[in-house]
Design a protein around this motif. Structure first.
Motif, PDB file in Angstrom:
ATOM      1  N   ALA A  48     -20.978   5.802 -23.724  1.00  0.00           N
ATOM      2  CA  ALA A  48     -20.625   7.228 -24.555  1.00  0.00           C
ATOM      3  C   ALA A  48     -19.349   7.689 -23.299  1.00  0.00           C
ATOM      4  CB  ALA A  48     -21.894   8.049 -24.535  1.00  0.00           C
ATOM      5  N   PHE A  49     -19.888   6.609 -21.911  1.00  0.00           N
ATOM      6  CA  PHE A  49     -18.800   7.138 -20.907  1.00  0.00           C
ATOM      7  C   PHE A  49     -17.426   5.972 -21.139  1.00  0.00           C
ATOM      8  CE2 PHE A  49     -16.408   5.313 -17.012  1.00  0.00           C
ATOM      9  CZ  PHE A  49     -16.861   6.286 -16.427  1.00  0.00           C
ATOM     10  N   TRP A  50     -17.477   5.422 -21.978  1.00  0.00           N
ATOM     11  CA  TRP A  50     -16.165   4.682 -22.048  1.00  0.00           C
ATOM     12  C   TRP A  50     -15.619   4.638 -23.197  1.00  0.00           C
ATOM     13  CZ3 TRP A  50     -14.291   2.171 -18.401  1.00  0.00           C
ATOM     14  CH2 TRP A  50     -14.548   1.855 -17.358  1.00  0.00           C
ATOM     15  N   ARG A  51     -16.264   6.017 -24.234  1.00  0.00           N
ATOM     16  CA  ARG A  51     -15.951   6.545 -25.425  1.00  0.00           C
ATOM     17  C   ARG A  51     -15.458   5.379 -26.226  1.00  0.00           C
ATOM     18  NH1 ARG A  51     -13.475  11.518 -24.442  1.00  0.00           N
ATOM     19  NH2 ARG A  51     -11.526  10.879 -26.410  1.00  0.00           N
ATOM     20  N   GLU A  52     -16.379   5.022 -26.962  1.00  0.00           N
ATOM     21  CA  GLU A  52     -16.484   3.601 -27.756  1.00  0.00           C
ATOM     22  C   GLU A  52     -16.482   3.564 -28.885  1.00  0.00           C
ATOM     23  OE1 GLU A  52     -20.070  -0.154 -27.022  1.00  0.00           O
ATOM     24  OE2 GLU A  52     -21.022   1.731 -28.196  1.00  0.00           O
ATOM     25  N   TRP A  53     -17.242   4.933 -29.214  1.00  0.00           N
ATOM     26  CA  TRP A  53     -16.204   5.661 -30.852  1.00  0.00           C
ATOM     27  C   TRP A  53     -14.913   4.895 -30.762  1.00  0.00           C
ATOM     28  CZ3 TRP A  53     -18.125   9.180 -26.805  1.00  0.00           C
ATOM     29  CH2 TRP A  53     -16.737   9.484 -26.399  1.00  0.00           C
ATOM     30  N   GLU A  54     -13.877   5.449 -29.989  1.00  0.00           N
ATOM     31  CA  GLU A  54     -12.576   5.480 -29.631  1.00  0.00           C
ATOM     32  C   GLU A  54     -12.002   3.540 -30.162  1.00  0.00           C
ATOM     33  OE1 GLU A  54     -10.768   6.815 -26.860  1.00  0.00           O
ATOM     34  OE2 GLU A  54     -10.777   8.911 -27.406  1.00  0.00           O
ATOM     35  N   MET A  55     -13.373   2.237 -29.491  1.00  0.00           N
ATOM     36  CA  MET A  55     -12.995   1.330 -30.117  1.00  0.00           C
ATOM     37  C   MET A  55     -12.755   1.023 -31.203  1.00  0.00           C
ATOM     38  SD  MET A  55     -14.785   0.171 -25.604  1.00  0.00           S
ATOM     39  CE  MET A  55     -14.614  -1.393 -26.013  1.00  0.00           C
ATOM     40  N   PHE A  56     -14.378   1.124 -31.733  1.00  0.00           N
ATOM     41  CA  PHE A  56     -14.785   0.654 -32.549  1.00  0.00           C
ATOM     42  C   PHE A  56     -13.939   1.582 -34.305  1.00  0.00           C
ATOM     43  CE2 PHE A  56     -19.291   0.075 -31.195  1.00  0.00           C
ATOM     44  CZ  PHE A  56     -19.247  -1.244 -31.502  1.00  0.00           C
ATOM     45  N   GLY A  57     -12.574   2.412 -33.736  1.00  0.00           N
ATOM     46  CA  GLY A  57     -11.855   4.036 -34.146  1.00  0.00           C
ATOM     47  C   GLY A  57     -12.710   4.221 -35.612  1.00  0.00           C
ATOM     48  N   LEU A  58     -14.482   5.311 -35.009  1.00  0.00           N
ATOM     49  CA  LEU A  58     -15.055   5.703 -35.884  1.00  0.00           C
ATOM     50  C   LEU A  58     -13.740   7.028 -35.557  1.00  0.00           C
ATOM     51  CD1 LEU A  58     -17.990   4.786 -34.341  1.00  0.00           C
ATOM     52  CD2 LEU A  58     -17.484   4.310 -36.888  1.00  0.00           C
ATOM     53  N   PRO A  59     -14.171   7.464 -37.097  1.00  0.00           N
ATOM     54  CA  PRO A  59     -13.727   8.822 -37.057  1.00  0.00           C
ATOM     55  C   PRO A  59     -14.741  10.068 -36.756  1.00  0.00           C
ATOM     56  CG  PRO A  59     -14.280   8.509 -39.644  1.00  0.00           C
ATOM     57  CD  PRO A  59     -14.459   7.047 -38.089  1.00  0.00           C
ATOM     58  N   GLY A  60     -14.610  10.984 -35.902  1.00  0.00           N
ATOM     59  CA  GLY A  60     -15.724  11.768 -35.775  1.00  0.00           C
ATOM     60  C   GLY A  60     -15.922  12.246 -34.391  1.00  0.00           C
ATOM     61  N   GLY A  61     -15.391  11.290 -33.360  1.00  0.00           N
ATOM     62  CA  GLY A  61     -15.361  11.134 -32.045  1.00  0.00           C
ATOM     63  C   GLY A  61     -17.223  10.674 -32.107  1.00  0.00           C
ATOM     64  N   ILE A  62     -16.975  11.671 -30.797  1.00  0.00           N
ATOM     65  CA  ILE A  62     -18.675  12.020 -30.112  1.00  0.00           C
ATOM     66  C   ILE A  62     -19.843  12.292 -31.099  1.00  0.00           C
ATOM     67  CG2 ILE A  62     -18.168  14.072 -28.778  1.00  0.00           C
ATOM     68  CD1 ILE A  62     -20.195  11.027 -27.134  1.00  0.00           C
ATOM     69  N   GLN A  63     -18.930  12.797 -32.315  1.00  0.00           N
ATOM     70  CA  GLN A  63     -20.585  13.541 -32.433  1.00  0.00           C
ATOM     71  C   GLN A  63     -20.823  12.079 -33.962  1.00  0.00           C
ATOM     72  OE1 GLN A  63     -21.123  16.876 -32.701  1.00  0.00           O
ATOM     73  NE2 GLN A  63     -19.943  16.867 -30.750  1.00  0.00           N
ATOM     74  N   LEU A  64     -20.128  11.812 -34.596  1.00  0.00           N
ATOM     75  CA  LEU A  64     -20.305  10.670 -35.428  1.00  0.00           C
ATOM     76  C   LEU A  64     -21.005   9.609 -34.146  1.00  0.00           C
ATOM     77  CD1 LEU A  64     -20.777   9.673 -38.371  1.00  0.00           C
ATOM     78  CD2 LEU A  64     -18.378   8.364 -37.473  1.00  0.00           C
ATOM     79  N   PHE A  65     -20.822   9.308 -33.590  1.00  0.00           N
ATOM     80  CA  PHE A  65     -20.944   8.376 -32.167  1.00  0.00           C
ATOM     81  C   PHE A  65     -22.296   8.883 -32.085  1.00  0.00           C
ATOM     82  CE2 PHE A  65     -22.197   6.256 -28.160  1.00  0.00           C
ATOM     83  CZ  PHE A  65     -21.593   5.059 -28.516  1.00  0.00           C
ATOM     84  N   ASN A  66     -23.008  10.286 -31.551  1.00  0.00           N
ATOM     85  CA  ASN A  66     -24.620   9.741 -31.225  1.00  0.00           C
ATOM     86  C   ASN A  66     -25.456  10.435 -32.360  1.00  0.00           C
ATOM     87  OD1 ASN A  66     -24.123  10.350 -29.044  1.00  0.00           O
ATOM     88  ND2 ASN A  66     -22.916  12.871 -29.213  1.00  0.00           N
ATOM     89  N   ALA A  67     -24.462  10.875 -33.960  1.00  0.00           N
ATOM     90  CA  ALA A  67     -25.538  10.684 -34.801  1.00  0.00           C
ATOM     91  C   ALA A  67     -25.800   9.418 -35.483  1.00  0.00           C
ATOM     92  CB  ALA A  67     -24.943  10.854 -36.019  1.00  0.00           C
ATOM     93  N   LEU A  68     -25.151   8.196 -34.819  1.00  0.00           N
ATOM     94  CA  LEU A  68     -24.747   6.698 -35.231  1.00  0.00           C
ATOM     95  C   LEU A  68     -25.752   6.772 -34.609  1.00  0.00           C
ATOM     96  CD1 LEU A  68     -21.764   5.243 -36.296  1.00  0.00           C
ATOM     97  CD2 LEU A  68     -23.561   5.894 -37.222  1.00  0.00           C
ATOM     98  N   ASN A  69     -25.882   6.441 -33.489  1.00  0.00           N
ATOM     99  CA  ASN A  69     -27.261   6.789 -31.853  1.00  0.00           C
ATOM    100  C   ASN A  69     -28.822   6.985 -32.707  1.00  0.00           C
ATOM    101  OD1 ASN A  69     -25.964   4.225 -29.932  1.00  0.00           O
ATOM    102  ND2 ASN A  69     -24.860   6.182 -29.558  1.00  0.00           N
TER     103      ASN A  69
END
Length: 127
Positions: free
Chosen positions: A23-44
């Motif tokens: 989350a600190f490194w904004r990994e969702w951007e590395m994966f190209g996930l739409p929805g940013g931190i919101q989708l990242f958290n939901a997936l987690n």
């Protein structure tokens, strides 16, 4: 002596801490996930639910616990090749010493977990 349950607790602690680091490194951007931190958290939430549910089957030594332990180890071990691919692609995130430690330690712990899982396979009844 290392017990399977204790090694899984260590592995899950390492990978969950890695996800905090992610989350600190904004990994969702590395994966190209739409929805940013919101989708990242939901997936987690979904991933943690699956992994922790699998751990319960291991602790209870249910017949599918053998397979669940291997699933946990596979998911945890996948952190290293994923981040190696990111590094080879030019991403500079996860370069701090503790970030690198978490990635390597999760992989190494996964190898130990797989070995202990096979050693304990008779404990899972139908394995």
């Amino acid at each position: 002596m290392l017990s399977l349950n204790n090694v899984i607790v260590l592995n899950l602690s390492l990978v969950l801490t890695h996800q905090v680091d992610a989350a600190f490194w904004r990994e969702w951007e590395m994966f190209g996930l739409p929805g940013g931190i919101q989708l990242f958290n939901a997936l987690n939430v979904v991933i943690f639910l699956v992994v922790l549910s699998c751990f319960v089957t291991v602790i209870q030594r249910r017949s599918n616990g053998f397979r669940c332990s291997l699933i946990i180890a596979l998911l945890c071990a996948s952190v290293l090749p994923i981040h190696a691919a990111f590094a080879l692609s030019g991403f500079t995130q996860f370069h701090l010493p503790f970030s690198v430690f978490l990635i390597g330690a999760t992989f190494a712990t996964s190898i130990v977990q797989v070995a202990l899982t096979f050693r304990a396979r008779h404990e899972f009844g139908g394995a």
